[in-house]
Design an enzyme around this catalytic site. Structure first.
Site, PDB file in Angstrom:
ATOM      1  N   GLU A   1       4.152   1.784  -0.601  1.00  0.00           N
ATOM      2  CA  GLU A   1       5.035   1.993  -1.761  1.00  0.00           C
ATOM      3  C   GLU A   1       4.224   2.166  -3.043  1.00  0.00           C
ATOM      4  O   GLU A   1       4.628   2.887  -3.948  1.00  0.00           O
ATOM      5  CB  GLU A   1       6.035   0.851  -1.905  1.00  0.00           C
ATOM      6  CG  GLU A   1       7.011   0.725  -0.729  1.00  0.00           C
ATOM      7  CD  GLU A   1       8.029   1.867  -0.635  1.00  0.00           C
ATOM      8  OE1 GLU A   1       7.854   2.911  -1.287  1.00  0.00           O
ATOM      9  OE2 GLU A   1       9.012   1.700   0.122  1.00  0.00           O
TER      10      GLU A   1
ATOM     11  N   TYR B   1       0.843  -1.206   0.000  1.00  0.00           N
ATOM     12  CA  TYR B   1       0.000   0.000   0.000  1.00  0.00           C
ATOM     13  C   TYR B   1       0.878   1.256   0.000  1.00  0.00           C
ATOM     14  O   TYR B   1       0.741   2.115  -0.881  1.00  0.00           O
ATOM     15  CB  TYR B   1      -0.893  -0.033   1.226  1.00  0.00           C
ATOM     16  CG  TYR B   1      -1.878   1.117   1.326  1.00  0.00           C
ATOM     17  CD1 TYR B   1      -3.003   1.178   0.507  1.00  0.00           C
ATOM     18  CD2 TYR B   1      -1.687   2.133   2.265  1.00  0.00           C
ATOM     19  CE1 TYR B   1      -3.916   2.226   0.617  1.00  0.00           C
ATOM     20  CE2 TYR B   1      -2.601   3.179   2.376  1.00  0.00           C
ATOM     21  CZ  TYR B   1      -3.709   3.218   1.566  1.00  0.00           C
ATOM     22  OH  TYR B   1      -4.612   4.260   1.674  1.00  0.00           O
TER      23      TYR B   1
HETATM   24  P1  NAD Z   1     -12.725   2.051   0.228  1.00  0.00           P
HETATM   25  O1  NAD Z   1     -12.084   0.725   0.314  1.00  0.00           O
HETATM   26  O2  NAD Z   1     -14.068   2.233   0.868  1.00  0.00           O
HETATM   27  O3  NAD Z   1     -12.867   2.533  -1.279  1.00  0.00           O
HETATM   28  C1  NAD Z   1     -12.010   2.116  -2.311  1.00  0.00           C
HETATM   29  C2  NAD Z   1     -12.861   1.847  -3.540  1.00  0.00           C
HETATM   30  O4  NAD Z   1     -12.005   1.458  -4.611  1.00  0.00           O
HETATM   31  C3  NAD Z   1     -13.847   0.689  -3.330  1.00  0.00           C
HETATM   32  O5  NAD Z   1     -15.108   1.039  -3.824  1.00  0.00           O
HETATM   33  C4  NAD Z   1     -13.234  -0.463  -4.117  1.00  0.00           C
HETATM   34  O6  NAD Z   1     -14.176  -1.408  -4.562  1.00  0.00           O
HETATM   35  C5  NAD Z   1     -12.559   0.311  -5.242  1.00  0.00           C
HETATM   36  N1  NAD Z   1     -11.453  -0.435  -5.862  1.00  0.00           N
HETATM   37  C6  NAD Z   1     -10.437  -1.085  -5.247  1.00  0.00           C
HETATM   38  N2  NAD Z   1      -9.637  -1.649  -6.170  1.00  0.00           N
HETATM   39  C7  NAD Z   1     -10.146  -1.320  -7.392  1.00  0.00           C
HETATM   40  C8  NAD Z   1      -9.762  -1.600  -8.729  1.00  0.00           C
HETATM   41  N3  NAD Z   1      -8.673  -2.335  -8.985  1.00  0.00           N
HETATM   42  N4  NAD Z   1     -10.506  -1.103  -9.733  1.00  0.00           N
HETATM   43  C9  NAD Z   1     -11.632  -0.353  -9.487  1.00  0.00           C
HETATM   44  N5  NAD Z   1     -12.045  -0.062  -8.234  1.00  0.00           N
HETATM   45  C10 NAD Z   1     -11.297  -0.534  -7.193  1.00  0.00           C
HETATM   46  O7  NAD Z   1     -11.698   3.104   0.849  1.00  0.00           O
HETATM   47  P2  NAD Z   1     -11.817   4.686   1.062  1.00  0.00           P
HETATM   48  O8  NAD Z   1     -11.572   4.950   2.494  1.00  0.00           O
HETATM   49  O9  NAD Z   1     -13.040   5.210   0.430  1.00  0.00           O
HETATM   50  O10 NAD Z   1     -10.542   5.178   0.274  1.00  0.00           O
HETATM   51  C11 NAD Z   1     -10.606   5.833  -0.985  1.00  0.00           C
HETATM   52  C12 NAD Z   1      -9.224   6.283  -1.392  1.00  0.00           C
HETATM   53  O11 NAD Z   1      -8.695   7.188  -0.430  1.00  0.00           O
HETATM   54  C13 NAD Z   1      -8.219   5.127  -1.521  1.00  0.00           C
HETATM   55  O12 NAD Z   1      -7.392   5.359  -2.620  1.00  0.00           O
HETATM   56  C14 NAD Z   1      -7.430   5.237  -0.232  1.00  0.00           C
HETATM   57  O13 NAD Z   1      -6.129   4.729  -0.389  1.00  0.00           O
HETATM   58  C15 NAD Z   1      -7.434   6.727   0.032  1.00  0.00           C
HETATM   59  N6  NAD Z   1      -7.253   7.005   1.460  1.00  0.00           N
HETATM   60  C16 NAD Z   1      -8.281   6.839   2.348  1.00  0.00           C
HETATM   61  C17 NAD Z   1      -8.058   7.085   3.699  1.00  0.00           C
HETATM   62  C18 NAD Z   1      -9.143   6.959   4.734  1.00  0.00           C
HETATM   63  O14 NAD Z   1      -8.869   7.161   5.917  1.00  0.00           O
HETATM   64  N7  NAD Z   1     -10.374   6.666   4.395  1.00  0.00           N
HETATM   65  C19 NAD Z   1      -6.784   7.507   4.147  1.00  0.00           C
HETATM   66  C20 NAD Z   1      -5.782   7.640   3.197  1.00  0.00           C
HETATM   67  C21 NAD Z   1      -6.020   7.409   1.864  1.00  0.00           C
END
Ligand code: NAD
Ligand code: UDP
Length: 312
Positions: free
Chosen positions: A145, A143
């Site tokens: 990297e 994640y």
């Molecule tokens: P989440 O897991 O609820 O949402 C991620 C979404 O991406 C999901 O709907 C999943 O089905 C989709 N997904 C995953 N792999 C996929 C692929 N290969 N193709 C298409 N869709 C795909 O997580 P979130 O909290 O909503 O996070 C959203 C973004 O924000 C992510 O990139 C995450 O790394 C980043 N982020 C979130 C947080 C947090 O605290 N919520 C913190 C840092 C970064």
């Protein structure tokens, strides 16, 4: 505008979709439903300006849009470690596909990066200029990297091809539409408390996190995306810092639960402290969080309560 959101059915993607529809935009939501859920976007499916596309961001795609938000990536350690190779592919190939599309269209493209680029930080709080302290070969590396490489790709497409980019570094964010079994601390503790199960604090619980409510975060996204002063990376998060033990006690008190706190082993490479330095966001975006942890936990607890009774 017509706007593509990858990962649009996830926790943050569903809030962003709603916000952009409210502002009168057309939204194309792309998701492979790995951690996203139809339930999150159910209210949006009737909206003629909302379109759902079941697609994997690692496979190339062509759509005609004005802006792209790249959110596709599992965010909880349990989910991103489930298939570590797929996680790094999602970050790296997803970034390449979004950037290639943005380059062809001349569209602005936004990357959801993370405080995990700072790893287990030796500088506190973390400003954007800090390069981080990341284990490149540990269980969180797929994640951390992957996200670091995605930032590199964004900056190189910007420098080399003039692609119009924005990068946000998100610190722990919580709120309604989180997946109840994704293993993140806020969802775990609330679900455990509502079900009267033991609250699982990993280690002594003295590690800290700073928790941002989803509405505040989405406001930061919109401000970053729609200004011309900075490409980022820019930290968006709530500087209010709590130990994990404090969070457990707060959740027990707010839910009126009889759950007991139990201690389980601390996973490897678990960052000991985390707090965003949001000087840049304040200065360049005029942004700062408005919702305290106590205020934000209320609607979050109410959401999980509804969800658990629906699923019972
Ligand atoms: P989440 O897991 O609820 O949402 C991620 C979404 O991406 C999901 O709907 C999943 O089905 C989709 N997904 C995953 N792999 C996929 C692929 N290969 N193709 C298409 N869709 C795909 O997580 P979130 O909290 O909503 O996070 C959203 C973004 O924000 C992510 O990139 C995450 O790394 C980043 N982020 C979130 C947080 C947090 O605290 N919520 C913190 C840092 C970064
Ligand atoms: N954590 C915990 N109990 C849980 C889930 C998480 O004590 O049931 C701890 C975890 O070890 C970490 C912190 O809470 O120190 C935040 O974990 P989360 O998975 O939410 O996010 P991240 O570690 O990626 O910030």
């Amino acid at each position: 505008m017509r706007i593509l959101i990858t990962g649009g059915a996830g926790f943050l993607g569903s809030h962003l979709s709603q916000r952009l529809l409210n502002e009168g935009h057309e939204v194309i939501c792309m998701d492979n439903f790995f951690t996203g859920r139809k339930r999150n976007i159910l209210p949006l499916l009737q909206n003629p300006h909302f379109e759902l596309m079941r697609h994997d961001v690692t496979d190339p795609f062509k759509v005609e849009v004005d802006q792209i938000y790249n959110l596709a990536c599992p965010a909880s350690p349990v989910h991103y470690q489930y298939n570590a190779i797929k996680t790094i592919k999602t970050s790296v190939m997803g970034a390449i596909n979004c950037l290639g599309l943005a380059k062809r269209l001349g569209a602005r493209v936004f990357q959801a990066s993370t405080s995990e680029v700072y790893g287990d930080p030796s500088v506190h709080p973390q400003p954007e200029g800090y390069w981080g302290h990341v284990n490149p070969i540990g269980i969180r590396s797929c994640y951390d990297e992957g996200k670091r490489c995605a930032e590199t790709l964004f900056m190189d497409y910007h420098r080399q091809n003039g692609v119009d980019i924005r990068i946000v570094r998100i610190f722990n964010t919580y709120g309604p539409n989180m997946c109840p079994d994704d293993g993140r601390v806020v969802s775990n503790f609330i679900v455990q408390a509502l079900q009267g199960k033991d609250i699982t604090v990993y280690g002594e619980g003295q590690q800290t996190r700073s928790f941002c409510y989803c509405d505040d975060l989405i406001e930061g996204f919109i401000r970053l995306m729609n200004q011309d002063q900075t490409t980022g990376p820019i930290n968006i998060g709530n500087p209010g810092e709590f130990t994990i033990l404090e969070l457990a006690e707060k959740v027990i008190q707010m839910t009126g639960s009889s759950s007991k706190i139990v201690h389980e082993p601390l996973p490897s490479d678990d960052p000991k402290q985390r707090q965003p330095d949001i000087t840049e966001a304040r200065k360049l975006l005029g942004w700062e969080p408005t919702v305290s942890l106590d205020q934000g936990l209320k609607p979050t607890i109410a959401y999980f309560d509804r969800l658990l009774s629906e699923e019972a």
